[in-house]
Write a protein that holds these residues in place. Structure first.
Motif, PDB file in Angstrom:
ATOM      1  N   ILE A 139      21.380  28.376  80.698  1.00 19.89           N
ATOM      2  CA  ILE A 139      20.400  28.825  81.182  1.00 19.89           C
ATOM      3  C   ILE A 139      20.644  29.852  82.378  1.00 19.89           C
ATOM      4  CG2 ILE A 139      20.225  26.872  82.861  1.00 19.89           C
ATOM      5  CD1 ILE A 139      17.115  26.948  82.319  1.00 19.89           C
ATOM      6  N   ASP A 140      21.703  29.719  82.878  1.00 23.81           N
ATOM      7  CA  ASP A 140      22.288  30.477  83.942  1.00 23.81           C
ATOM      8  C   ASP A 140      22.516  31.937  83.385  1.00 23.81           C
ATOM      9  OD1 ASP A 140      22.132  28.910  86.181  1.00 23.81           O
ATOM     10  OD2 ASP A 140      24.052  28.079  85.761  1.00 23.81           O
ATOM     11  N   ASP A 141      22.779  31.910  81.995  1.00 26.44           N
ATOM     12  CA  ASP A 141      23.161  33.536  81.455  1.00 26.44           C
ATOM     13  C   ASP A 141      21.915  34.062  81.251  1.00 26.44           C
ATOM     14  OD1 ASP A 141      25.842  33.221  81.078  1.00 26.44           O
ATOM     15  OD2 ASP A 141      25.774  31.813  79.344  1.00 26.44           O
ATOM     16  N   LEU A 142      20.844  33.031  80.849  1.00 22.24           N
ATOM     17  CA  LEU A 142      19.492  33.838  80.914  1.00 22.24           C
ATOM     18  C   LEU A 142      18.903  34.482  82.050  1.00 22.24           C
ATOM     19  CD1 LEU A 142      16.787  34.382  79.324  1.00 22.24           C
ATOM     20  CD2 LEU A 142      16.059  31.930  79.718  1.00 22.24           C
ATOM     21  N   LYS A 143      19.179  33.766  83.318  1.00 22.33           N
ATOM     22  CA  LYS A 143      18.676  34.295  84.507  1.00 22.33           C
ATOM     23  C   LYS A 143      19.344  35.479  85.007  1.00 22.33           C
ATOM     24  CE  LYS A 143      18.657  29.563  86.400  1.00 22.33           C
ATOM     25  NZ  LYS A 143      19.212  28.880  87.379  1.00 22.33           N
ATOM     26  N   LYS A 144      20.675  35.922  84.446  1.00 20.09           N
ATOM     27  CA  LYS A 144      21.358  37.246  84.482  1.00 20.09           C
ATOM     28  C   LYS A 144      20.840  38.305  83.806  1.00 20.09           C
ATOM     29  CE  LYS A 144      25.413  34.613  85.714  1.00 20.09           C
ATOM     30  NZ  LYS A 144      27.063  34.209  85.341  1.00 20.09           N
TER      31      LYS A 144
ATOM     32  N   GLY B 224      15.856  23.145  81.914  1.00 17.96           N
ATOM     33  CA  GLY B 224      14.894  24.095  82.393  1.00 17.96           C
ATOM     34  C   GLY B 224      13.715  24.430  81.721  1.00 17.96           C
ATOM     35  N   ILE B 225      12.971  25.555  81.962  1.00 21.48           N
ATOM     36  CA  ILE B 225      11.783  25.865  81.165  1.00 21.48           C
ATOM     37  C   ILE B 225      11.685  27.186  81.287  1.00 21.48           C
ATOM     38  CG2 ILE B 225       9.360  25.999  81.196  1.00 21.48           C
ATOM     39  CD1 ILE B 225       9.153  23.467  82.860  1.00 21.48           C
ATOM     40  N   VAL B 226      11.451  27.867  79.764  1.00 26.47           N
ATOM     41  CA  VAL B 226      11.238  29.338  79.780  1.00 26.47           C
ATOM     42  C   VAL B 226       9.781  29.295  79.018  1.00 26.47           C
ATOM     43  CG1 VAL B 226      13.686  29.522  79.524  1.00 26.47           C
ATOM     44  CG2 VAL B 226      12.432  29.132  77.190  1.00 26.47           C
ATOM     45  N   ARG B 227       9.484  30.620  78.961  1.00 25.93           N
ATOM     46  CA  ARG B 227       8.279  31.102  78.467  1.00 25.93           C
ATOM     47  C   ARG B 227       8.407  32.223  77.428  1.00 25.93           C
ATOM     48  NH1 ARG B 227       5.845  32.499  82.835  1.00 25.93           N
ATOM     49  NH2 ARG B 227       4.798  30.650  83.263  1.00 25.93           N
ATOM     50  N   VAL B 228       7.858  31.906  76.208  1.00 26.34           N
ATOM     51  CA  VAL B 228       7.620  33.249  75.104  1.00 26.34           C
ATOM     52  C   VAL B 228       6.949  34.427  75.663  1.00 26.34           C
ATOM     53  CG1 VAL B 228       6.888  33.660  72.797  1.00 26.34           C
ATOM     54  CG2 VAL B 228       7.637  31.568  73.446  1.00 26.34           C
ATOM     55  N   THR B 229       7.698  35.805  75.571  1.00 23.99           N
ATOM     56  CA  THR B 229       7.088  36.871  76.036  1.00 23.99           C
ATOM     57  C   THR B 229       6.851  37.852  74.887  1.00 23.99           C
ATOM     58  OG1 THR B 229       9.121  37.646  76.527  1.00 23.99           O
ATOM     59  CG2 THR B 229       8.204  36.814  78.420  1.00 23.99           C
TER      60      THR B 229
ATOM     61  N   PRO C 156      18.328  41.177  82.245  1.00 24.17           N
ATOM     62  CA  PRO C 156      17.228  42.034  82.901  1.00 24.17           C
ATOM     63  C   PRO C 156      15.830  41.323  82.816  1.00 24.17           C
ATOM     64  CG  PRO C 156      18.725  43.445  81.644  1.00 24.17           C
ATOM     65  CD  PRO C 156      19.088  41.928  81.014  1.00 24.17           C
ATOM     66  N   ASN C 157      15.311  41.520  83.844  1.00 27.88           N
ATOM     67  CA  ASN C 157      13.982  40.657  83.939  1.00 27.88           C
ATOM     68  C   ASN C 157      13.931  39.209  83.702  1.00 27.88           C
ATOM     69  OD1 ASN C 157      11.162  40.829  84.697  1.00 27.88           O
ATOM     70  ND2 ASN C 157      10.619  41.124  82.405  1.00 27.88           N
ATOM     71  N   GLN C 158      15.267  38.849  83.454  1.00 27.68           N
ATOM     72  CA  GLN C 158      15.627  37.165  83.027  1.00 27.68           C
ATOM     73  C   GLN C 158      14.867  37.014  81.860  1.00 27.68           C
ATOM     74  OE1 GLN C 158      13.990  34.953  86.787  1.00 27.68           O
ATOM     75  NE2 GLN C 158      16.079  34.669  87.455  1.00 27.68           N
ATOM     76  N   THR C 159      15.017  37.812  80.797  1.00 31.85           N
ATOM     77  CA  THR C 159      14.520  37.507  79.581  1.00 31.85           C
ATOM     78  C   THR C 159      15.588  38.020  78.538  1.00 31.85           C
ATOM     79  OG1 THR C 159      12.358  38.415  80.437  1.00 31.85           O
ATOM     80  CG2 THR C 159      12.638  38.798  78.071  1.00 31.85           C
ATOM     81  N   SER C 160      15.383  37.324  77.398  1.00 36.26           N
ATOM     82  CA  SER C 160      16.627  37.555  76.155  1.00 36.26           C
ATOM     83  C   SER C 160      15.800  37.175  74.872  1.00 36.26           C
ATOM     84  CB  SER C 160      17.499  36.760  76.235  1.00 36.26           C
ATOM     85  OG  SER C 160      18.519  36.682  75.186  1.00 36.26           O
ATOM     86  N   CYS C 161      16.199  37.878  73.874  1.00 33.09           N
ATOM     87  CA  CYS C 161      15.863  37.590  72.458  1.00 33.09           C
ATOM     88  C   CYS C 161      16.260  36.414  72.011  1.00 33.09           C
ATOM     89  CB  CYS C 161      16.107  38.633  71.559  1.00 33.09           C
ATOM     90  SG  CYS C 161      17.825  38.921  70.987  1.00 33.09           S
ATOM     91  N   TRP C 162      15.803  35.836  71.356  1.00 31.37           N
ATOM     92  CA  TRP C 162      16.297  34.256  70.721  1.00 31.37           C
ATOM     93  C   TRP C 162      16.547  34.604  69.307  1.00 31.37           C
ATOM     94  CZ3 TRP C 162      17.712  31.071  74.244  1.00 31.37           C
ATOM     95  CH2 TRP C 162      18.371  29.949  73.870  1.00 31.37           C
ATOM     96  N   ASP C 163      17.741  34.841  68.766  1.00 32.14           N
ATOM     97  CA  ASP C 163      18.105  35.126  67.333  1.00 32.14           C
ATOM     98  C   ASP C 163      19.001  34.425  66.911  1.00 32.14           C
ATOM     99  OD1 ASP C 163      20.460  35.770  68.760  1.00 32.14           O
ATOM    100  OD2 ASP C 163      20.304  37.816  68.187  1.00 32.14           O
ATOM    101  N   GLY C 164      19.416  34.652  65.479  1.00 38.26           N
ATOM    102  CA  GLY C 164      20.646  33.804  64.839  1.00 38.26           C
ATOM    103  C   GLY C 164      20.118  32.596  64.319  1.00 38.26           C
TER     104      GLY C 164
END
Length: 219
Positions: free
Chosen positions: A37-42, A86-91, A44-52
């Motif tokens: 989750i710390d990698d996600l925070k780093k 933690g908690i994330v949101r779908v964008t 851009p805009n604390q946003t990442s694709c969820w692939d694989g």
């Protein structure tokens, strides 16, 4: 599992999810699967694709049910203390998984093509850390969570979470952790042992797939 067999629950409505990711470095060929989750925070805009994602049941969750605005628990797996952290949101909702077409990617899928996307990814954005990490051992000790899919089908990397379970887990943030006697002694429960073995098998399959790609990238 065959794709046509993975339609279970296609008419159900889900509002919350739990996504698993490994917080510790682990190399598969030249690819490090670590993503905490710390990698996600780093990002851009604390946003990442969820692939694989290559499980057809989970693929159907992504394609048919995961929607913009929904919130998900971020869960650290395959580590010393698996836990909801933690908690994330779908964008962004489902769109073609580019890693399926990349022959150098550990998630390459030889049956996918530009005109026939077999797998999908979506985007998530960091919302917040939980006040404290809630470990798997604690979740297992809650009778109210007995039918939570995470605890029943541990092999899935994305699972739906009912509103009731979502609210219950959030309530645990403000409570002192309750561990079983086995957990205090460092003894894994039978289900945790089974889940660990399943994750080990999945890691071995991923490594074998990576080796095949390096040996014969056209396969």
């Amino acid at each position: 599992m065959k794709e046509e067999e993975a339609q279970e629950g296609s008419q159900e409505t889900y509002h919350h999810w739990l996504i698993k990711s490994e917080p510790e470095s682990r190399m598969v060929g030249t690819y490090d699967v670590k993503f905490s989750i710390d990698d996600l925070k780093k990002k851009p805009n604390q946003t990442s694709c969820w692939d694989g994602i290559r499980n057809f049941r989970v693929k159907n969750f992504i394609r048919d049910h995961i929607k913009v605005g929904q919130e998900l628990f971020f869960y650290h797996s395959s580590c010393k203390v698996p836990a909801v952290v933690g908690i994330v949101r779908v964008t962004r909702e489902a769109y073609p998984d580019a890693s399926a077409l990349d022959k150098n990617n550990v998630h390459y899928d030889p049956k996918s093509s530009e005109t026939n996307t077999r797998f999908y990814q979506f985007d998530v954005q960091f919302v917040r850390d939980l006040k404290r990490a809630i470990p798997l051992s604690e979740l297992r000790n809650q009778p109210e969570l007995a039918d939570m899919m995470l605890l029943r089908v541990g092999r899935l990397s994305i699972t739906p979470v009912s509103q009731e379970h979502w609210d219950f887990i959030l309530d645990l943030e403000d409570k002192d952790p309750v561990d079983s006697k086995a957990s205090k002694k460092g003894i894994k429960a039978p289900k945790e042992i089974k889940e660990a073995k399943t994750e080990d098998t999945e890691r071995k399959q991923t490594r074998q797939r990576s080796k095949r790609l390096k040996k014969d990238p056209e396969t």
